[in-house]
Scaffold this motif. Structure first.
Motif, PDB file in Angstrom:
ATOM      1  N   SER A 329      34.286  71.976   9.141  1.00 22.58           N
ATOM      2  CA  SER A 329      35.439  71.762  10.056  1.00 22.58           C
ATOM      3  C   SER A 329      34.998  71.975  11.534  1.00 22.58           C
ATOM      4  O   SER A 329      35.490  70.848  12.121  1.00 22.58           O
ATOM      5  CB  SER A 329      36.329  73.060   9.768  1.00 22.58           C
ATOM      6  OG  SER A 329      37.031  72.853   8.305  1.00 22.58           O
ATOM      7  N   ALA A 330      34.067  72.730  11.564  1.00 19.87           N
ATOM      8  CA  ALA A 330      33.525  72.933  13.113  1.00 19.87           C
ATOM      9  C   ALA A 330      32.665  71.696  13.313  1.00 19.87           C
ATOM     10  O   ALA A 330      32.887  71.000  14.369  1.00 19.87           O
ATOM     11  CB  ALA A 330      32.572  74.127  13.194  1.00 19.87           C
ATOM     12  N   PHE A 331      32.145  71.098  12.543  1.00 20.95           N
ATOM     13  CA  PHE A 331      31.014  69.825  12.687  1.00 20.95           C
ATOM     14  C   PHE A 331      32.187  68.876  12.958  1.00 20.95           C
ATOM     15  O   PHE A 331      32.129  67.855  13.731  1.00 20.95           O
ATOM     16  CB  PHE A 331      30.305  69.591  11.706  1.00 20.95           C
ATOM     17  CG  PHE A 331      29.804  68.003  11.725  1.00 20.95           C
ATOM     18  CD1 PHE A 331      28.688  67.942  12.463  1.00 20.95           C
ATOM     19  CD2 PHE A 331      29.948  67.130  10.793  1.00 20.95           C
ATOM     20  CE1 PHE A 331      28.183  66.621  12.729  1.00 20.95           C
ATOM     21  CE2 PHE A 331      29.615  65.781  11.095  1.00 20.95           C
ATOM     22  CZ  PHE A 331      28.602  65.689  11.826  1.00 20.95           C
ATOM     23  N   GLU A 332      33.168  68.584  12.179  1.00 21.08           N
ATOM     24  CA  GLU A 332      34.304  67.609  12.347  1.00 21.08           C
ATOM     25  C   GLU A 332      34.758  67.480  13.709  1.00 21.08           C
ATOM     26  O   GLU A 332      35.288  66.573  14.356  1.00 21.08           O
ATOM     27  CB  GLU A 332      35.427  67.443  11.353  1.00 21.08           C
ATOM     28  CG  GLU A 332      36.374  66.547  11.346  1.00 21.08           C
ATOM     29  CD  GLU A 332      37.321  66.584  10.069  1.00 21.08           C
ATOM     30  OE1 GLU A 332      38.237  65.522   9.889  1.00 21.08           O
ATOM     31  OE2 GLU A 332      36.739  66.884   9.025  1.00 21.08           O
ATOM     32  N   GLU A 333      35.163  68.936  14.034  1.00 16.03           N
ATOM     33  CA  GLU A 333      35.805  68.993  15.622  1.00 16.03           C
ATOM     34  C   GLU A 333      34.757  68.549  16.610  1.00 16.03           C
ATOM     35  O   GLU A 333      35.250  68.021  17.591  1.00 16.03           O
ATOM     36  CB  GLU A 333      36.108  70.368  15.634  1.00 16.03           C
ATOM     37  CG  GLU A 333      36.787  70.704  17.020  1.00 16.03           C
ATOM     38  CD  GLU A 333      38.046  69.928  17.154  1.00 16.03           C
ATOM     39  OE1 GLU A 333      38.475  69.865  18.585  1.00 16.03           O
ATOM     40  OE2 GLU A 333      38.761  69.713  16.292  1.00 16.03           O
ATOM     41  N   THR A 334      33.507  68.861  16.337  1.00 21.69           N
ATOM     42  CA  THR A 334      32.287  68.393  17.286  1.00 21.69           C
ATOM     43  C   THR A 334      32.178  66.899  17.357  1.00 21.69           C
ATOM     44  O   THR A 334      32.391  66.323  18.407  1.00 21.69           O
ATOM     45  CB  THR A 334      31.199  69.202  17.142  1.00 21.69           C
ATOM     46  OG1 THR A 334      31.332  70.273  16.923  1.00 21.69           O
ATOM     47  CG2 THR A 334      29.990  68.715  17.950  1.00 21.69           C
ATOM     48  N   ALA A 335      32.515  66.567  16.224  1.00 17.65           N
ATOM     49  CA  ALA A 335      32.167  64.821  16.123  1.00 17.65           C
ATOM     50  C   ALA A 335      33.266  64.365  16.792  1.00 17.65           C
ATOM     51  O   ALA A 335      33.109  63.069  17.599  1.00 17.65           O
ATOM     52  CB  ALA A 335      32.111  64.438  14.523  1.00 17.65           C
ATOM     53  N   THR A 336      34.411  64.871  16.428  1.00 18.02           N
ATOM     54  CA  THR A 336      35.783  64.367  17.229  1.00 18.02           C
ATOM     55  C   THR A 336      35.612  64.062  18.762  1.00 18.02           C
ATOM     56  O   THR A 336      35.805  63.089  19.391  1.00 18.02           O
ATOM     57  CB  THR A 336      36.964  65.073  16.826  1.00 18.02           C
ATOM     58  OG1 THR A 336      37.032  64.655  15.345  1.00 18.02           O
ATOM     59  CG2 THR A 336      38.353  64.308  17.482  1.00 18.02           C
ATOM     60  N   GLN A 337      34.993  65.417  19.325  1.00 11.32           N
ATOM     61  CA  GLN A 337      34.941  65.429  20.734  1.00 11.32           C
ATOM     62  C   GLN A 337      34.092  64.654  21.108  1.00 11.32           C
ATOM     63  O   GLN A 337      34.048  64.187  22.288  1.00 11.32           O
ATOM     64  CB  GLN A 337      34.553  66.976  21.023  1.00 11.32           C
ATOM     65  CG  GLN A 337      35.822  67.922  20.701  1.00 11.32           C
ATOM     66  CD  GLN A 337      35.117  69.401  20.633  1.00 11.32           C
ATOM     67  OE1 GLN A 337      34.111  69.827  21.298  1.00 11.32           O
ATOM     68  NE2 GLN A 337      36.187  70.468  20.719  1.00 11.32           N
ATOM     69  N   GLU A 338      32.873  64.578  20.401  1.00 12.96           N
ATOM     70  CA  GLU A 338      31.623  63.617  20.898  1.00 12.96           C
ATOM     71  C   GLU A 338      32.247  62.103  21.102  1.00 12.96           C
ATOM     72  O   GLU A 338      31.833  61.274  21.938  1.00 12.96           O
ATOM     73  CB  GLU A 338      30.664  63.815  20.340  1.00 12.96           C
ATOM     74  CG  GLU A 338      29.830  65.102  19.948  1.00 12.96           C
ATOM     75  CD  GLU A 338      29.087  65.349  21.403  1.00 12.96           C
ATOM     76  OE1 GLU A 338      28.929  64.302  22.232  1.00 12.96           O
ATOM     77  OE2 GLU A 338      28.610  66.628  21.704  1.00 12.96           O
ATOM     78  N   SER A 339      32.738  61.712  20.154  1.00  9.80           N
ATOM     79  CA  SER A 339      33.406  60.420  20.080  1.00  9.80           C
ATOM     80  C   SER A 339      34.353  60.072  21.148  1.00  9.80           C
ATOM     81  O   SER A 339      34.316  59.042  21.596  1.00  9.80           O
ATOM     82  CB  SER A 339      34.100  60.118  18.624  1.00  9.80           C
ATOM     83  OG  SER A 339      33.130  60.098  17.447  1.00  9.80           O
ATOM     84  N   GLU A 340      35.290  61.055  21.348  1.00 13.73           N
ATOM     85  CA  GLU A 340      36.266  61.060  22.452  1.00 13.73           C
ATOM     86  C   GLU A 340      35.437  60.901  23.869  1.00 13.73           C
ATOM     87  O   GLU A 340      35.992  60.103  24.677  1.00 13.73           O
ATOM     88  CB  GLU A 340      37.207  62.101  22.230  1.00 13.73           C
ATOM     89  CG  GLU A 340      38.228  61.925  21.203  1.00 13.73           C
ATOM     90  CD  GLU A 340      39.080  63.310  21.165  1.00 13.73           C
ATOM     91  OE1 GLU A 340      38.793  64.237  21.841  1.00 13.73           O
ATOM     92  OE2 GLU A 340      40.206  63.249  20.746  1.00 13.73           O
ATOM     93  N   ALA A 341      34.518  61.681  23.914  1.00 10.74           N
ATOM     94  CA  ALA A 341      33.643  61.587  25.030  1.00 10.74           C
ATOM     95  C   ALA A 341      33.135  60.204  25.498  1.00 10.74           C
ATOM     96  O   ALA A 341      33.026  59.576  26.526  1.00 10.74           O
ATOM     97  CB  ALA A 341      32.758  62.580  25.193  1.00 10.74           C
ATOM     98  N   VAL A 342      32.558  59.548  24.164  1.00  8.50           N
ATOM     99  CA  VAL A 342      31.736  58.340  24.590  1.00  8.50           C
ATOM    100  C   VAL A 342      33.109  57.228  24.837  1.00  8.50           C
ATOM    101  O   VAL A 342      32.791  56.425  25.753  1.00  8.50           O
ATOM    102  CB  VAL A 342      30.997  57.946  23.237  1.00  8.50           C
ATOM    103  CG1 VAL A 342      30.711  56.516  23.367  1.00  8.50           C
ATOM    104  CG2 VAL A 342      29.956  58.822  22.911  1.00  8.50           C
ATOM    105  N   LEU A 343      34.201  57.064  24.234  1.00  2.00           N
ATOM    106  CA  LEU A 343      35.068  56.235  24.296  1.00  2.00           C
ATOM    107  C   LEU A 343      35.959  56.373  25.549  1.00  2.00           C
ATOM    108  O   LEU A 343      36.657  55.332  25.869  1.00  2.00           O
ATOM    109  CB  LEU A 343      36.192  56.454  23.099  1.00  2.00           C
ATOM    110  CG  LEU A 343      35.660  56.071  21.817  1.00  2.00           C
ATOM    111  CD1 LEU A 343      36.607  56.381  20.542  1.00  2.00           C
ATOM    112  CD2 LEU A 343      35.275  54.513  21.793  1.00  2.00           C
TER     113      LEU A 343
END
Length: 439
Positions: A329-343
């Motif tokens: 769950s923590a990784f999924e949240e991190t992946a979401t944050q990283e994707s939002e930062a790029v976009l």
């Protein structure tokens, strides 16, 4: 006998009898619920049990000043006020335990119904399977047999429980395999996409309190004379769905997932027995003799220690799964944050969804590995107007997400156009579809 009743301040009626039996009189006397056991024990101490029948029945209402005084005398303002006698407790436990053939047949039926409910992802059908499961009697009989020093009842309860669980898993596996063979389940159906199954093939430690609560509630309901039907459903909820999930996982060729569900069944089964045993001893149930009490006490502590030790060992597995789920769950949240930062650096692109897919053969998540080592793929869905597809954006998201994982993780970026053409990228290939998309 009459002297004992008079010493206890109990009103009685003596009736002379004439018949073929050797008994020549019947003594009837009303008692408050919590006074039944001590008075019967006093009568047994003077030998009344050796040459008579003792019948305990429920009286709807007793109107008597002396009875009210006796009731006040035995009132303690605790659970003991509602507690039935040891003799009644044994009778109720036996009444709740059907013959073995009936018990086994009903358990198999409930497991079959639960299997259908899980595959249909239908909570209503799963609840129905719990209602028909006759598990409360055997689940509590073992604890009652230990506390009152009735070894036959103890072993009977264990035999019923473990044979029922084994039979339930086997029949669930057979039924699930038949459903697959008859194409009643869509080909390629993934268990991780069925919510009712997924939560039981990767069980977490938080499910243990359900079993402990069921055991405590079951004993309190039985000991205080209240209806145990609803509590029986709660006990079945801790056992029947995981049994069916274990069988389904076996039919799907997922031994690790089947192991996870089986561990959950065993933890819950032992949890119900441990909680019931501790509750019975705590509220004061004991054998009818001083010698029996010392034997029962040793057996209770020994049995409780065994149950607790096995629960703790098996709970290590559940703890590992819980921790791995937290990591995921923590990784999924991190992946979401990283994707939002790029976009955020692109005006027209925005994040729709991030889906972390775990390999089915890795269920339940192996706590000995880093959670990210068991990821099959990370799917990032990006929305925007036609023409949003950008190879650099894809590479950047891939790089940022892989910085958070151990090893090389497959990242799929899928583009969904808000109008005009749709573009999707899976792995290293882009597939452009000439059709309108819903936003």
């Amino acid at each position: 006998m009459l002297d004992v009743l008079e010493e206890e301040g109990v009103e009685y009626v003596l009736t002379e009898e004439h018949g073929t039996r050797e008994y020549d009189s019947i003594v009837s006397f009303p008692l408050p619920t919590n006074a039944v056991e001590p008075v019967l024990d006093s009568l047994q101490n003077v030998g009344i049990e050796n040459d008579s029948y003792t019948v305990v029945t429920d009286a709807e209402t007793v109107i008597s000043r002396d009875f009210d005084e006796l009731q006040q005398e035995h009132t303690t303002e605790s659970v003991q006020d509602e507690e039935i006698s040891r003799q009644e407790l044994l009778t109720r436990a036996e009444e709740l335990t059907p013959t073995y053939s009936v018990f086994f047949a009903m358990t198999l039926i409930s497991s079959i119904v639960a299997t259908v409910g899980l595959l249909l992802d239908s909570p209503a059908v799963v609840v129905g399977s719990m209602v028909i499961a006759p598990l409360i009697g055997p689940a509590l009989s073992a604890s009652i047999g230990t506390v009152v020093n009735d070894r036959d009842l103890f072993f009977k309860g264990l035999r019923y429980q473990f044979s029922g669980v084994l039979g339930g898993i086997v029949i669930a596996a057979i039924v699930a395999w038949l459903f697959q063979s008859m194409f009643l389940v869509p080909p390629g159906a993934e268990l991780t996409e069925i919510d009712e199954v997924a939560e039981r093939i990767a069980p977490e430690l938080l499910l243990l309190p359900v079993a402990l609560g069921a055991g405590i509630a079951g004993i309190l309901s039985l000991a205080t004379g209240f209806s145990v039907a609803i509590v029986g459903v709660m006990i079945a909820a801790a056992l029947v769905p995981p049994m069916a999930a274990a069988g389904i996982a076996l039919a799907w060729g997922m031994p690790a997932a089947a192991l996870g569900s089986t561990v959950l069944v065993l933890v819950n089964l032992l949890g119900v027995n441990f909680a019931g045993l501790a509750t019975l001893w705590y509220i004061g149930y004991r054998p009818d003799s001083g010698f029996g009490i010392s034997i029962a006490q040793r057996r209770v502590f020994k049995q409780a220690a065994i149950f607790l030790a096995v629960i703790l060992v098996l709970s290590l597995f559940l703890t590992g799964v819980t921790y791995s789920s937290y990591q995921m769950s923590a990784f999924e949240e991190t992946a979401t944050q990283e994707s939002e930062a790029v976009l955020s650096e692109y005006d027209d692109a925005y994040l729709l969804e991030v889906d972390v897919q775990v390999r089915e053969e890795g269920l339940p998540v192996d706590s000995s590995l880093d959670a990210t080592q068991q990821i099959d793929a990370v799917v990032v869905e990006v929305g925007g107007p036609p023409g949003t597809y950008d190879a650099e954006l894809i590479d950047t998201i891939d790089e940022r997400i892989n910085e958070q994982t151990t090893g090389d993780t497959a990242v799929q970026v899928r583009f969904v156009a808000t109008g005009g053409n749709d573009a999707y990228l899976e792995g290293d290939e882009a597939d452009v579809n000439n059709a309108d998309a819903d936003t």
